[in-house]
Scaffold this motif. Structure first.
Motif, mmCIF file in Angstrom:
data_model
loop_
_atom_site.group_PDB
_atom_site.id
_atom_site.type_symbol
_atom_site.label_atom_id
_atom_site.label_comp_id
_atom_site.label_asym_id
_atom_site.label_seq_id
_atom_site.Cartn_x
_atom_site.Cartn_y
_atom_site.Cartn_z
ATOM 1 N N SER A 24 0.845 -1.196 0.000
ATOM 2 C CA SER A 24 0.000 0.000 0.000
ATOM 3 C C SER A 24 0.877 1.242 0.000
ATOM 4 O O SER A 24 1.771 1.383 0.842
ATOM 5 C CB SER A 24 -0.907 0.000 1.236
ATOM 6 O OG SER A 24 -1.685 1.186 1.291
ATOM 7 N N LEU A 25 0.625 2.117 -0.968
ATOM 8 C CA LEU A 25 1.345 3.383 -1.044
ATOM 9 C C LEU A 25 0.537 4.449 -0.317
ATOM 10 O O LEU A 25 -0.622 4.706 -0.668
ATOM 11 C CB LEU A 25 1.570 3.800 -2.500
ATOM 12 C CG LEU A 25 2.350 2.815 -3.378
ATOM 13 C CD1 LEU A 25 2.489 3.361 -4.792
ATOM 14 C CD2 LEU A 25 3.715 2.523 -2.786
ATOM 15 N N PRO A 26 1.110 5.071 0.716
ATOM 16 C CA PRO A 26 0.345 6.074 1.470
ATOM 17 C C PRO A 26 0.079 7.315 0.627
ATOM 18 O O PRO A 26 0.820 7.607 -0.321
ATOM 19 C CB PRO A 26 1.268 6.387 2.655
ATOM 20 C CG PRO A 26 2.630 6.059 2.171
ATOM 21 C CD PRO A 26 2.485 4.907 1.228
ATOM 22 N N PRO A 27 -0.977 8.055 0.931
ATOM 23 C CA PRO A 27 -1.264 9.293 0.171
ATOM 24 C C PRO A 27 -0.185 10.346 0.400
ATOM 25 O O PRO A 27 0.435 10.405 1.461
ATOM 26 C CB PRO A 27 -2.626 9.728 0.710
ATOM 27 C CG PRO A 27 -2.728 9.100 2.054
ATOM 28 C CD PRO A 27 -1.995 7.809 1.965
ATOM 29 N N LEU A 28 0.021 11.161 -0.596
ATOM 30 C CA LEU A 28 1.001 12.245 -0.544
ATOM 31 C C LEU A 28 0.287 13.584 -0.638
ATOM 32 O O LEU A 28 -0.855 13.661 -1.115
ATOM 33 C CB LEU A 28 2.000 12.106 -1.695
ATOM 34 C CG LEU A 28 2.822 10.811 -1.748
ATOM 35 C CD1 LEU A 28 3.660 10.780 -3.021
ATOM 36 C CD2 LEU A 28 3.694 10.675 -0.519
ATOM 37 N N PRO A 29 0.936 14.670 -0.191
ATOM 38 C CA PRO A 29 0.282 15.991 -0.328
ATOM 39 C C PRO A 29 -0.033 16.333 -1.774
ATOM 40 O O PRO A 29 -1.045 16.983 -2.058
ATOM 41 C CB PRO A 29 1.333 16.944 0.265
ATOM 42 C CG PRO A 29 2.125 16.107 1.197
ATOM 43 C CD PRO A 29 2.186 14.746 0.562
#
Length: 325
Positions: A24-29
């Motif tokens: 899972s790739l975490p959300p980025l700004p």
């Protein structure tokens, strides 16, 4: 791309012999939406076996921001294994360090049809290890679809990690990429380019030290090549020839050594006189010619002896007793 496990679609356990590891790739700004990335892995089977291949995994499609710390944490803590079971990670295209257990070197493509001026047999002097200029990037990024090799401390740890990946494919919790490495690797985004701008102008003393180290190593390599070429100009090879190298001769080669090697080479080729059929045929023909020449000579000798015998006449000599009386 493989189906998303969160969507309820079925994900096959393997694709073309590779097991699938969803992360899972975490959300980025810049992109506040979580995503799923898929790693494909299998036991490492290089064309040229190495001692570490039996305890290694081959990864395909590593994330672009992968570091050794990311991979080590993923294949230890995040898969439920003790940390420190990964010995080494080698990414595609990176140089192999001294003492490395991995043989994942991507050969450089050379242009065909052009001769190289340098002699690769004795190493280039324009590529020196440990004499590079200061780096201008604090972190290396990967391109899409790159590969990597993960070496574990033993085969048991490799098999445990490989088995844990199979369990995740059956519906386990996906590991979060980069979890636990916050603050331990340089960050990306705007901060990366600000640091890059500063690193482009390194300290003057640091730059001078790097240049001096390079020139010292360059001079040492160049002197070593000159000494090697000087020895090659004085020592004949196994065929008795002297190697022609750049520069003048430093001294004549030993004549006796050259003659001895030439004699050895001649004796070595002696056993190949009757190797081919045409050699045997030519040898028989030459022998027959020699026999005919000797036969004609003997005939001439016999003819001359006969002629001399016909000209020989027996004359009577007076009795010595009658002469004395």
């Amino acid at each position: 791309m493989a189906p998303d496990p969160a969507s309820g679609q079925h994900m096959p356990p393997e694709v073309s012999g590779y097991r699938i590891l969803p992360i899972s790739l975490p959300p980025l700004p810049s992109y506040p939406v979580p995503a799923t990335h898929y790693l494909y892995l299998r036991p490492h089977e290089p064309k040229l076996p190495t001692p570490a291949a039996a305890r290694s995994l081959f990864l395909v499609n590593v994330p672009f921001d992968s570091t050794e710390l990311h991979i080590k944490r993923l294949f230890s803590v995040q898969l439920g294994l003790p940390f420190g079971r990964v010995e080494e990670v080698q990414f595609e295209g990176t140089r192999r360090t001294e003492g490395s257990a991995i043989a994942l070197m991507i050969p450089k493509k050379e242009k065909r049809g052009k001769k190289r001026k340098r002699d690769h047999e004795h190493g280039d002097i324009d590529e020196l290890d440990g004499t590079a200029l200061p780096a201008t990037w604090d972190r290396e990024l990967r391109t899409d679809g790159r590969t990597a090799v993960v070496v574990f401390v033993d085969r048991v740890s490799m098999e445990a990690a490989y088995k844990a990946v199979k369990g995740l494919g059956r519906g386990g919790t996906m590991p979060i990429w980069g979890e636990g490495v916050e603050g331990k690797v340089p960050s990306l985004g705007t901060a990366r380019y600000l640091r890059h701008s500063r690193l482009q102008y390194p300290d003057q003393n640091q730059t001078l030290e790097a240049v001096n180290a390079y020139m010292t190593e360059f001079a040492a390599r160049e002197a070593a090549q000159i000494r090697l070429q000087a020895r090659q100009r004085q020592v004949p090879d196994e065929d008795g020839f002297i190697t022609v190298t750049k520069g003048g001769r430093t001294g004549p080669a030993r004549q006796d050594a050259a003659q001895e090697l030439a004699l050895k080479q001649k004796q070595k080729q002696k056993g190949l006189e009757d190797f081919y059929r045409f050699q045997t045929r030519e040898k028989k023909k030459a022998k027959a010619v020699e026999l005919m020449r000797k036969f004609e000579g003997d005939k001439e000798k016999v003819q001359k002896m006969r002629e001399r015998r016909g000209m020989f006449r027996v004359s009577s000599f007076p009795d010595p007793c009658s002469v004395s009386s």
